[in-house]
Design a protein around this motif. Structure first.
Motif, PDB file in Angstrom:
ATOM      1  N   ILE A   1      35.587  44.421  30.146  1.00  0.00           N
ATOM      2  CA  ILE A   1      35.018  43.536  31.160  1.00  0.00           C
ATOM      3  C   ILE A   1      34.951  42.115  30.633  1.00  0.00           C
ATOM      4  O   ILE A   1      35.245  41.159  31.356  1.00  0.00           O
ATOM      5  N   LYS A   2      34.598  41.949  29.371  1.00  0.00           N
ATOM      6  CA  LYS A   2      34.537  40.605  28.788  1.00  0.00           C
ATOM      7  C   LYS A   2      35.901  39.942  28.782  1.00  0.00           C
ATOM      8  O   LYS A   2      36.017  38.743  29.029  1.00  0.00           O
ATOM      9  N   ILE A   3      36.957  40.712  28.528  1.00  0.00           N
ATOM     10  CA  ILE A   3      38.314  40.156  28.520  1.00  0.00           C
ATOM     11  C   ILE A   3      38.681  39.647  29.909  1.00  0.00           C
ATOM     12  O   ILE A   3      39.260  38.572  30.061  1.00  0.00           O
ATOM     13  N   VAL A   4      38.336  40.406  30.938  1.00  0.00           N
ATOM     14  CA  VAL A   4      38.688  40.003  32.304  1.00  0.00           C
ATOM     15  C   VAL A   4      38.040  38.678  32.667  1.00  0.00           C
ATOM     16  O   VAL A   4      38.664  37.817  33.278  1.00  0.00           O
ATOM     17  N   PHE A   5      36.806  38.485  32.273  1.00  0.00           N
ATOM     18  CA  PHE A   5      36.106  37.277  32.694  1.00  0.00           C
ATOM     19  C   PHE A   5      36.259  36.108  31.727  1.00  0.00           C
ATOM     20  O   PHE A   5      35.802  35.013  32.019  1.00  0.00           O
ATOM     21  N   THR A   6      36.902  36.320  30.579  1.00  0.00           N
ATOM     22  CA  THR A   6      37.117  35.206  29.668  1.00  0.00           C
ATOM     23  C   THR A   6      38.567  34.751  29.630  1.00  0.00           C
ATOM     24  O   THR A   6      38.843  33.598  29.319  1.00  0.00           O
ATOM     25  N   ASP A   7      39.513  35.617  29.964  1.00  0.00           N
ATOM     26  CA  ASP A   7      40.925  35.250  29.974  1.00  0.00           C
ATOM     27  C   ASP A   7      41.299  34.733  31.364  1.00  0.00           C
ATOM     28  O   ASP A   7      41.040  35.391  32.376  1.00  0.00           O
ATOM     29  N   ARG A   8      41.900  33.562  31.415  1.00  0.00           N
ATOM     30  CA  ARG A   8      42.210  32.920  32.698  1.00  0.00           C
ATOM     31  C   ARG A   8      43.204  33.734  33.539  1.00  0.00           C
ATOM     32  O   ARG A   8      43.065  33.827  34.757  1.00  0.00           O
ATOM     33  N   ASP A   9      44.202  34.329  32.900  1.00  0.00           N
ATOM     34  CA  ASP A   9      45.191  35.115  33.641  1.00  0.00           C
ATOM     35  C   ASP A   9      44.563  36.347  34.276  1.00  0.00           C
ATOM     36  O   ASP A   9      44.818  36.650  35.447  1.00  0.00           O
ATOM     37  N   PHE A  10      43.765  37.065  33.515  1.00  0.00           N
ATOM     38  CA  PHE A  10      43.098  38.248  34.063  1.00  0.00           C
ATOM     39  C   PHE A  10      42.135  37.862  35.178  1.00  0.00           C
ATOM     40  O   PHE A  10      42.019  38.573  36.182  1.00  0.00           O
ATOM     41  N   LEU A  11      41.433  36.757  35.018  1.00  0.00           N
ATOM     42  CA  LEU A  11      40.496  36.320  36.047  1.00  0.00           C
ATOM     43  C   LEU A  11      41.237  35.960  37.333  1.00  0.00           C
ATOM     44  O   LEU A  11      40.776  36.305  38.433  1.00  0.00           O
ATOM     45  N   THR A  12      42.392  35.315  37.211  1.00  0.00           N
ATOM     46  CA  THR A  12      43.193  34.977  38.392  1.00  0.00           C
ATOM     47  C   THR A  12      43.661  36.236  39.115  1.00  0.00           C
ATOM     48  O   THR A  12      43.581  36.322  40.344  1.00  0.00           O
ATOM     49  N   ILE A  13      44.133  37.214  38.354  1.00  0.00           N
ATOM     50  CA  ILE A  13      44.565  38.477  38.960  1.00  0.00           C
ATOM     51  C   ILE A  13      43.391  39.182  39.619  1.00  0.00           C
ATOM     52  O   ILE A  13      43.506  39.700  40.732  1.00  0.00           O
ATOM     53  N   PHE A  14      42.233  39.209  38.951  1.00  0.00           N
ATOM     54  CA  PHE A  14      41.049  39.866  39.495  1.00  0.00           C
ATOM     55  C   PHE A  14      40.621  39.232  40.813  1.00  0.00           C
ATOM     56  O   PHE A  14      40.367  39.928  41.801  1.00  0.00           O
ATOM     57  N   ILE A  15      40.558  37.903  40.854  1.00  0.00           N
ATOM     58  CA  ILE A  15      40.133  37.211  42.074  1.00  0.00           C
ATOM     59  C   ILE A  15      41.148  37.429  43.188  1.00  0.00           C
ATOM     60  O   ILE A  15      40.771  37.664  44.343  1.00  0.00           O
ATOM     61  N   SER A  16      42.437  37.387  42.860  1.00  0.00           N
ATOM     62  CA  SER A  16      43.471  37.614  43.868  1.00  0.00           C
ATOM     63  C   SER A  16      43.361  39.011  44.467  1.00  0.00           C
ATOM     64  O   SER A  16      43.401  39.178  45.692  1.00  0.00           O
ATOM     65  N   LEU A  17      43.226  40.008  43.618  1.00  0.00           N
ATOM     66  CA  LEU A  17      43.113  41.380  44.111  1.00  0.00           C
ATOM     67  C   LEU A  17      41.821  41.601  44.896  1.00  0.00           C
ATOM     68  O   LEU A  17      41.799  42.361  45.860  1.00  0.00           O
ATOM     69  N   PHE A  18      40.749  40.919  44.492  1.00  0.00           N
ATOM     70  CA  PHE A  18      39.489  41.042  45.219  1.00  0.00           C
ATOM     71  C   PHE A  18      39.625  40.476  46.633  1.00  0.00           C
ATOM     72  O   PHE A  18      39.197  41.098  47.605  1.00  0.00           O
ATOM     73  N   ILE A  19      40.249  39.318  46.760  1.00  0.00           N
ATOM     74  CA  ILE A  19      40.431  38.704  48.075  1.00  0.00           C
ATOM     75  C   ILE A  19      41.369  39.542  48.944  1.00  0.00           C
ATOM     76  O   ILE A  19      41.121  39.735  50.141  1.00  0.00           O
ATOM     77  N   ILE A  20      42.440  40.054  48.346  1.00  0.00           N
ATOM     78  CA  ILE A  20      43.354  40.920  49.094  1.00  0.00           C
ATOM     79  C   ILE A  20      42.633  42.183  49.556  1.00  0.00           C
ATOM     80  O   ILE A  20      42.811  42.643  50.688  1.00  0.00           O
ATOM     81  N   GLY A  21      41.801  42.737  48.702  1.00  0.00           N
ATOM     82  CA  GLY A  21      41.031  43.923  49.072  1.00  0.00           C
ATOM     83  C   GLY A  21      40.074  43.661  50.219  1.00  0.00           C
ATOM     84  O   GLY A  21      39.926  44.493  51.119  1.00  0.00           O
ATOM     85  N   LEU A  22      39.439  42.504  50.209  1.00  0.00           N
ATOM     86  CA  LEU A  22      38.565  42.151  51.329  1.00  0.00           C
ATOM     87  C   LEU A  22      39.354  42.003  52.622  1.00  0.00           C
ATOM     88  O   LEU A  22      38.906  42.436  53.693  1.00  0.00           O
TER      89      LEU A  22
END
Length: 55
Positions: free
Chosen positions: A12-33
């Protein structure tokens, strides 16, 4: 903390500290919504337009 819990927390720390993972996470979250909001309307449209059953 067990080894499994520790690896989960570090993941979880890697996802929120690495910019690439955070971009993918936010993109997938918005697509899921978007998909989650669209599916109920799709079933209503299919019921009315294609005369499908609501089941």
């Amino acid at each position: 903390m067990s080894k499994t819990e520790n690896s989960f927390v570090s993941g979880i720390k890697i996802v929120f500290t690495d910019r690439d993972f955070l971009t993918i996470f936010i993109s997938l979250f918005i697509i899921g919504l978007a998909v989650g909001g669209f599916i109920p309307y799709l079933t209503v449209w299919a019921t009315n337009t294609l005369h499908a059953t609501s089941f």
